[in-house]
Design a protein around this motif. Structure first.
Motif, PDB file in Angstrom:
ATOM      1  N   LEU A   1       0.826  -1.212   0.000  1.00  0.00           N
ATOM      2  CA  LEU A   1       0.000   0.000   0.000  1.00  0.00           C
ATOM      3  C   LEU A   1       0.861   1.262   0.000  1.00  0.00           C
ATOM      4  O   LEU A   1       0.621   2.202  -0.752  1.00  0.00           O
ATOM      5  CB  LEU A   1      -0.881  -0.035   1.247  1.00  0.00           C
ATOM      6  CG  LEU A   1      -2.166   0.759   1.247  1.00  0.00           C
ATOM      7  CD1 LEU A   1      -3.089   0.299   0.144  1.00  0.00           C
ATOM      8  CD2 LEU A   1      -2.847   0.646   2.601  1.00  0.00           C
TER       9      LEU A   1
ATOM     10  N   ARG B   1       2.729   1.658  -3.342  1.00  0.00           N
ATOM     11  CA  ARG B   1       1.898   2.075  -4.483  1.00  0.00           C
ATOM     12  C   ARG B   1       1.638   3.579  -4.491  1.00  0.00           C
ATOM     13  O   ARG B   1       1.315   4.141  -5.539  1.00  0.00           O
ATOM     14  CB  ARG B   1       0.579   1.304  -4.487  1.00  0.00           C
ATOM     15  CG  ARG B   1       0.737  -0.149  -4.882  1.00  0.00           C
ATOM     16  CD  ARG B   1      -0.568  -0.747  -5.364  1.00  0.00           C
ATOM     17  NE  ARG B   1      -1.589  -0.800  -4.344  1.00  0.00           N
ATOM     18  CZ  ARG B   1      -1.754  -1.792  -3.476  1.00  0.00           C
ATOM     19  NH1 ARG B   1      -0.938  -2.830  -3.506  1.00  0.00           N
ATOM     20  NH2 ARG B   1      -2.718  -1.763  -2.594  1.00  0.00           N
ATOM     21  N   GLU B   2       1.752   4.219  -3.343  1.00  0.00           N
ATOM     22  CA  GLU B   2       1.564   5.672  -3.314  1.00  0.00           C
ATOM     23  C   GLU B   2       2.627   6.386  -4.145  1.00  0.00           C
ATOM     24  O   GLU B   2       2.426   7.524  -4.570  1.00  0.00           O
ATOM     25  CB  GLU B   2       1.611   6.179  -1.867  1.00  0.00           C
ATOM     26  CG  GLU B   2       0.394   5.750  -1.054  1.00  0.00           C
ATOM     27  CD  GLU B   2       0.437   6.253   0.371  1.00  0.00           C
ATOM     28  OE1 GLU B   2       1.378   6.983   0.724  1.00  0.00           O
ATOM     29  OE2 GLU B   2      -0.460   5.886   1.140  1.00  0.00           O
TER      30      GLU B   2
ATOM     31  N   GLN C   1      -6.396  12.200  -7.724  1.00  0.00           N
ATOM     32  CA  GLN C   1      -7.025  12.191  -6.396  1.00  0.00           C
ATOM     33  C   GLN C   1      -6.927  10.809  -5.750  1.00  0.00           C
ATOM     34  O   GLN C   1      -6.752  10.695  -4.537  1.00  0.00           O
ATOM     35  CB  GLN C   1      -8.486  12.603  -6.512  1.00  0.00           C
ATOM     36  CG  GLN C   1      -8.657  14.080  -6.840  1.00  0.00           C
ATOM     37  CD  GLN C   1     -10.113  14.483  -6.803  1.00  0.00           C
ATOM     38  OE1 GLN C   1     -10.785  14.352  -5.793  1.00  0.00           O
ATOM     39  NE2 GLN C   1     -10.609  14.963  -7.926  1.00  0.00           N
TER      40      GLN C   1
ATOM     41  N   GLY D   1      -2.919  10.964   0.791  1.00  0.00           N
ATOM     42  CA  GLY D   1      -2.902   9.512   0.938  1.00  0.00           C
ATOM     43  C   GLY D   1      -4.242   8.832   0.750  1.00  0.00           C
ATOM     44  O   GLY D   1      -5.101   9.269  -0.013  1.00  0.00           O
ATOM     45  N   ARG D   2      -4.388   7.758   1.513  1.00  0.00           N
ATOM     46  CA  ARG D   2      -5.529   6.856   1.356  1.00  0.00           C
ATOM     47  C   ARG D   2      -6.861   7.543   1.674  1.00  0.00           C
ATOM     48  O   ARG D   2      -7.893   7.231   1.086  1.00  0.00           O
ATOM     49  CB  ARG D   2      -5.294   5.678   2.296  1.00  0.00           C
ATOM     50  CG  ARG D   2      -6.167   4.504   2.096  1.00  0.00           C
ATOM     51  CD  ARG D   2      -5.657   3.427   3.016  1.00  0.00           C
ATOM     52  NE  ARG D   2      -6.557   2.330   3.161  1.00  0.00           N
ATOM     53  CZ  ARG D   2      -6.412   1.405   4.099  1.00  0.00           C
ATOM     54  NH1 ARG D   2      -5.396   1.494   4.954  1.00  0.00           N
ATOM     55  NH2 ARG D   2      -7.263   0.420   4.193  1.00  0.00           N
TER      56      ARG D   2
ATOM     57  N   ALA E   1      -8.124   9.182  -1.318  1.00  0.00           N
ATOM     58  CA  ALA E   1      -8.564   8.183  -2.298  1.00  0.00           C
ATOM     59  C   ALA E   1      -9.953   7.648  -1.940  1.00  0.00           C
ATOM     60  O   ALA E   1     -10.817   7.497  -2.804  1.00  0.00           O
ATOM     61  CB  ALA E   1      -7.557   7.037  -2.359  1.00  0.00           C
TER      62      ALA E   1
ATOM     63  N   TYR F   1      -6.978   1.471 -10.598  1.00  0.00           N
ATOM     64  CA  TYR F   1      -7.402   1.791  -9.226  1.00  0.00           C
ATOM     65  C   TYR F   1      -6.553   1.026  -8.202  1.00  0.00           C
ATOM     66  O   TYR F   1      -6.066   1.591  -7.235  1.00  0.00           O
ATOM     67  CB  TYR F   1      -8.875   1.425  -9.023  1.00  0.00           C
ATOM     68  CG  TYR F   1      -9.861   2.371  -9.661  1.00  0.00           C
ATOM     69  CD1 TYR F   1      -9.444   3.466 -10.414  1.00  0.00           C
ATOM     70  CD2 TYR F   1     -11.232   2.185  -9.518  1.00  0.00           C
ATOM     71  CE1 TYR F   1     -10.350   4.327 -11.000  1.00  0.00           C
ATOM     72  CE2 TYR F   1     -12.151   3.049 -10.091  1.00  0.00           C
ATOM     73  CZ  TYR F   1     -11.701   4.119 -10.829  1.00  0.00           C
ATOM     74  OH  TYR F   1     -12.603   4.970 -11.397  1.00  0.00           O
ATOM     75  N   PHE F   2      -6.414  -0.279  -8.441  1.00  0.00           N
ATOM     76  CA  PHE F   2      -5.714  -1.107  -7.460  1.00  0.00           C
ATOM     77  C   PHE F   2      -4.200  -0.898  -7.492  1.00  0.00           C
ATOM     78  O   PHE F   2      -3.480  -1.433  -6.652  1.00  0.00           O
ATOM     79  CB  PHE F   2      -6.058  -2.589  -7.669  1.00  0.00           C
ATOM     80  CG  PHE F   2      -7.511  -2.914  -7.411  1.00  0.00           C
ATOM     81  CD1 PHE F   2      -8.295  -2.066  -6.639  1.00  0.00           C
ATOM     82  CD2 PHE F   2      -8.105  -4.050  -7.935  1.00  0.00           C
ATOM     83  CE1 PHE F   2      -9.637  -2.334  -6.400  1.00  0.00           C
ATOM     84  CE2 PHE F   2      -9.446  -4.330  -7.706  1.00  0.00           C
ATOM     85  CZ  PHE F   2     -10.215  -3.471  -6.943  1.00  0.00           C
ATOM     86  N   SER F   3      -3.722  -0.135  -8.495  1.00  0.00           N
ATOM     87  CA  SER F   3      -2.286   0.178  -8.500  1.00  0.00           C
ATOM     88  C   SER F   3      -2.010   1.434  -7.677  1.00  0.00           C
ATOM     89  O   SER F   3      -0.860   1.836  -7.530  1.00  0.00           O
ATOM     90  CB  SER F   3      -1.791   0.385  -9.942  1.00  0.00           C
ATOM     91  OG  SER F   3      -2.282   1.614 -10.462  1.00  0.00           O
ATOM     92  N   ARG F   4      -3.066   2.059  -7.167  1.00  0.00           N
ATOM     93  CA  ARG F   4      -2.901   3.226  -6.296  1.00  0.00           C
ATOM     94  C   ARG F   4      -2.844   2.764  -4.835  1.00  0.00           C
ATOM     95  O   ARG F   4      -2.982   1.579  -4.545  1.00  0.00           O
ATOM     96  CB  ARG F   4      -4.078   4.195  -6.481  1.00  0.00           C
ATOM     97  CG  ARG F   4      -4.150   4.823  -7.859  1.00  0.00           C
ATOM     98  CD  ARG F   4      -2.902   5.638  -8.164  1.00  0.00           C
ATOM     99  NE  ARG F   4      -3.117   6.618  -9.197  1.00  0.00           N
ATOM    100  CZ  ARG F   4      -2.341   6.811 -10.244  1.00  0.00           C
ATOM    101  NH1 ARG F   4      -1.281   6.052 -10.436  1.00  0.00           N
ATOM    102  NH2 ARG F   4      -2.577   7.768 -11.115  1.00  0.00           N
ATOM    103  N   GLY F   5      -2.693   3.732  -3.945  1.00  0.00           N
ATOM    104  CA  GLY F   5      -2.541   3.380  -2.522  1.00  0.00           C
ATOM    105  C   GLY F   5      -3.840   3.062  -1.821  1.00  0.00           C
ATOM    106  O   GLY F   5      -4.144   3.655  -0.785  1.00  0.00           O
ATOM    107  N   ILE F   6      -4.639   2.177  -2.422  1.00  0.00           N
ATOM    108  CA  ILE F   6      -5.873   1.727  -1.773  1.00  0.00           C
ATOM    109  C   ILE F   6      -5.907   0.202  -1.791  1.00  0.00           C
ATOM    110  O   ILE F   6      -5.220  -0.431  -2.589  1.00  0.00           O
ATOM    111  CB  ILE F   6      -7.144   2.253  -2.481  1.00  0.00           C
ATOM    112  CG1 ILE F   6      -7.203   1.785  -3.942  1.00  0.00           C
ATOM    113  CG2 ILE F   6      -7.241   3.763  -2.391  1.00  0.00           C
ATOM    114  CD1 ILE F   6      -8.561   1.965  -4.585  1.00  0.00           C
ATOM    115  N   THR F   7      -6.725  -0.364  -0.892  1.00  0.00           N
ATOM    116  CA  THR F   7      -6.897  -1.819  -0.906  1.00  0.00           C
ATOM    117  C   THR F   7      -8.186  -2.140  -1.661  1.00  0.00           C
ATOM    118  O   THR F   7      -8.999  -1.263  -1.932  1.00  0.00           O
ATOM    119  CB  THR F   7      -7.012  -2.377   0.523  1.00  0.00           C
ATOM    120  OG1 THR F   7      -8.231  -1.878   1.098  1.00  0.00           O
ATOM    121  CG2 THR F   7      -5.838  -1.937   1.381  1.00  0.00           C
TER     122      THR F   7
END
Lengths: 310, 301
Positions: A84, A87-88, A114, B32-33, B36, B126-132
């Protein structure tokens, strides 16, 4: 870095990618077989044929797939336990289509900004700038569904760049592009990696793409690491002299060289000659003059990326 | 550089401007998350109501919301002209009256929230970003629940405010009926969570909106028709409990527990405790959320 508690902070160190004994199996197929390498900053080409395990490796580095064995870190973060956080700081451009048809590129890229944690206003500003950077300034308010393949590829790159990542993972970025589009994409990648110092890992099955854009090459073959090293290390000079004599004279030339105690063989309309010492250049010239045979060109053989698949 | 660290930085000059079109690093805030999650929720809610999309995307949700408001208008007319007690549409049976509208709203909106993302393979980004994956599912579920809450609560709030102002003594009405507000909210929450989770669980298993809509409406209506018919034919103990599988009715009957109201025809015929219906509704909601989460944990974007 400003921001609220829990917001993204800079990655812990300069390490880009380290992979150790990474293994991934899909039922009976081993997609990655104990792959180990270390990628430093620069533009790294991950080269391999289709099915070599490139996309699987990228998905593991993104934390989207769990490896069956081994470990990997990206920007110092462990991909399985800290995916996680990693990935940021990663921008990812998938190989396949992944853009909504009915949304303008400016809106979608802003949305991706965003999702990477940028506030709305900053994300929209960055989206406009990223689209301009990849050459989609004029088309940014048009729905993506009306874009050509090349424009879609560039929109995907803009979405990967919008949050100013520390590492770009590009999966077959020139896929489906015509020669002009391919050159444009490689130029953007080169510019991003060289002038900004952004770390880039780019997968491709095209040797020419690697030769044009990359500093370092990692070669995968059927899930195994075949070879890795700086691009220059794949371009070694071989102790072989290549003589272009024209198609008609090649057999005669090769036979004459052999009669004089040299190791020569015909390949197409050329003669390959083992280069034991540099006096051979003079001997070849003299022989051509003596027998009145054509000699168009003499070049020392160099190995290329293609040789590793030979 | 712009405040947000953008690229284009116009440089004033005597004979024109020079634009830096090169790449500039971003030095602004990173939220951050949390950012998102807010983004996923907000875009989901906007998509549910067709906001920021072509006109045709707005027709179904807004038309259904308007239809859901009609009984409240009629009830207010009756309350103003005759008496509130004579209105067939009351707080406790309102959700039952608009149950089919709620069902249709979920049929239209739930596929819209999940199917295009799967079909267009946007999930890979989407899943390549900092979210689960749980973040994505949670934000989409929250968006649909919120959209449905707005749809369910608007007529009830409208009715309550209208009733408050058609009576002679506003203060008396408020003190006498204040206890209904948490019940209205509780029942709306139950219904919204129930229908949203099941509709999304169905939609998660296909990338085609038409299949998701058809699957959900079939599950809701066919289940109710089948178990009602079986009970009407057999009228024995097992078939009585089988009626708990009337998916479109379960949460509506369960709201009787919250409103302490009279059961509807199916609940009355079976004689099953409203608490049992409430338990069944909560169990179905939990099961649907589990199926939804499992689907996204296993999905290869």
């Amino acid at each position: 870095m400003s921001g609220p508690p829990g917001a993204a902070s800079e990655p812990p160190n300069d390490a880009v990618i380290t992979v150790s004994g990474l293994t991934k199996r899909y039922r009976t197929v081993t997609a990655l077989d104990a792959v180990t390498f270390r990628a430093a900053r620069g533009i790294v080409g991950l080269l391999g044929a289709n099915g070599a395990g490139k996309s699987t490796l990228i998905k593991i580095l993104l934390g989207l797939l769990e490896p069956d064995g081994g470990s990997a870190t990206v920007l110092g973060y462990d991909v399985t336990s800290q995916g996680l956080r990693a990935r940021e700081w990663i921008g990812y451009m998938p190989e396949h289509d992944c853009l909504p048809d009915d949304v303008p590129a400016a809106e979608f890229v802003g949305h991706m900004g965003q999702l990477a944690g940028l506030p709305p206003r900053e994300a929209q500003g960055r989206a406009a700038d990223a689209l301009r950077y990849v050459g989609l300034d004029e088309a940014r308010y048009r729905a993506i569904g009306g874009y050509s393949t090349g424009m879609k590829q560039r929109a995907k790159l803009a979405a990967a760049l919008v949050h100013d990542p520390r590492l770009l993972l590009l999966d077959e970025p020139t896929n489906g592009l015509d020669p002009a589009g391919r050159e444009q994409m490689l130029e953007i990648i080169r510019r991003t990696g060289r002038t900004q110092g952004m770390a880039i890992l780019m997968t491709t099955h095209l040797l020419a793409d690697v030769e044009r854009a990359c500093d370092y090459v990692i070669v995968l073959d059927e899930g195994r690491l075949l070879r890795e090293g700086p691009l220059e290390s794949f371009r070694t000079v071989k102790p072989v002299l290549r003589l272009d004599t024209g198609p008609a004279a090649a057999p005669t030339f090769a036979e004459a060289l052999t009669q004089r105690g040299l190791s020569a063989r015909v390949q197409g309309h050329e003669v390959l000659l083992d280069l034991s010492d540099f006096s051979i250049y003079d001997r070849v010239r003299d022989l051509a003059a003596e027998l009145r045979l054509p000699l168009i060109r003499m070049t020392q053989e160099t190995s290329t990326l293609a040789d590793i698949f030979a | 550089m712009t405040a947000g660290g953008g690229w284009a930085a116009p440089q004033p000059a005597a004979q024109g401007r020079i634009y830096d079109l090169g790449y500039q690093p971003y030095e602004g805030p990173r939220q951050g998350r949390r950012r998102a999650l807010v983004t996923l929720f907000r875009t989901g809610l906007k998509r549910a109501w067709g906001l920021g999309r072509p006109f045709r995307a707005k027709i179904a949700p807004w038309l259904l919301a308007a239809i859901a408001l009609l009984p409240a208008l009629i009830a207010l007319g009756i309350a103003a002209l005759i008496a509130e007690e004579l209105s067939p549409y009351r707080y406790e049976n309102y959700y039952g009256v608009i149950a089919r509208i709620i069902l249709l709203f979920c049929t239209v909106v739930a596929p819209e929230l999940l199917c295009p993302d799967q079909r267009q393979r946007v999930l890979a980004l989407y899943f390549s970003r900092g979210i689960t994956r749980l973040d994505y599912v949670g934000a989409r579920l929250a968006a649909l629940v919120t959209a449905l809450l707005l749809m369910c609560l608007s007529p009830q709030v409208f009715l309550f405010l209208g009733n408050t102002f058609v009576v002679d003594d506003v203060f008396d009405y408020l003190t006498d009926n204040l206890d209904i507000l948490p019940r209205i909210l509780g029942a709306a929450l139950l219904i919204s969570l129930y229908f949203s989770s099941i509709a999304l669980a169905v939609a998660a298993h296909t990338n085609r909106r038409v299949w998701a809509a058809g699957g959900f409406i079939a599950l809701m209506l066919v289940s109710t028709a089948v178990v009602s018919s079986v009970f009407a034919t057999l009228e024995n103990e097992p078939s009585k409990y089988l009626t708990l599988l009337a998916f479109s009715e379960a949460p509506i009957i369960a709201t009787n527990v919250i409103f302490e109201a009279e059961p509807n025809s199916l609940a009355e015929a079976t004689g099953l405790s409203p608490n049992l219906w409430l338990f069944a509704s909560l169990a179905y909601t939990a099961a649907a959320i589990a199926i939804l989460v499992r689907r996204y944990l296993k999905l290869h974007p």
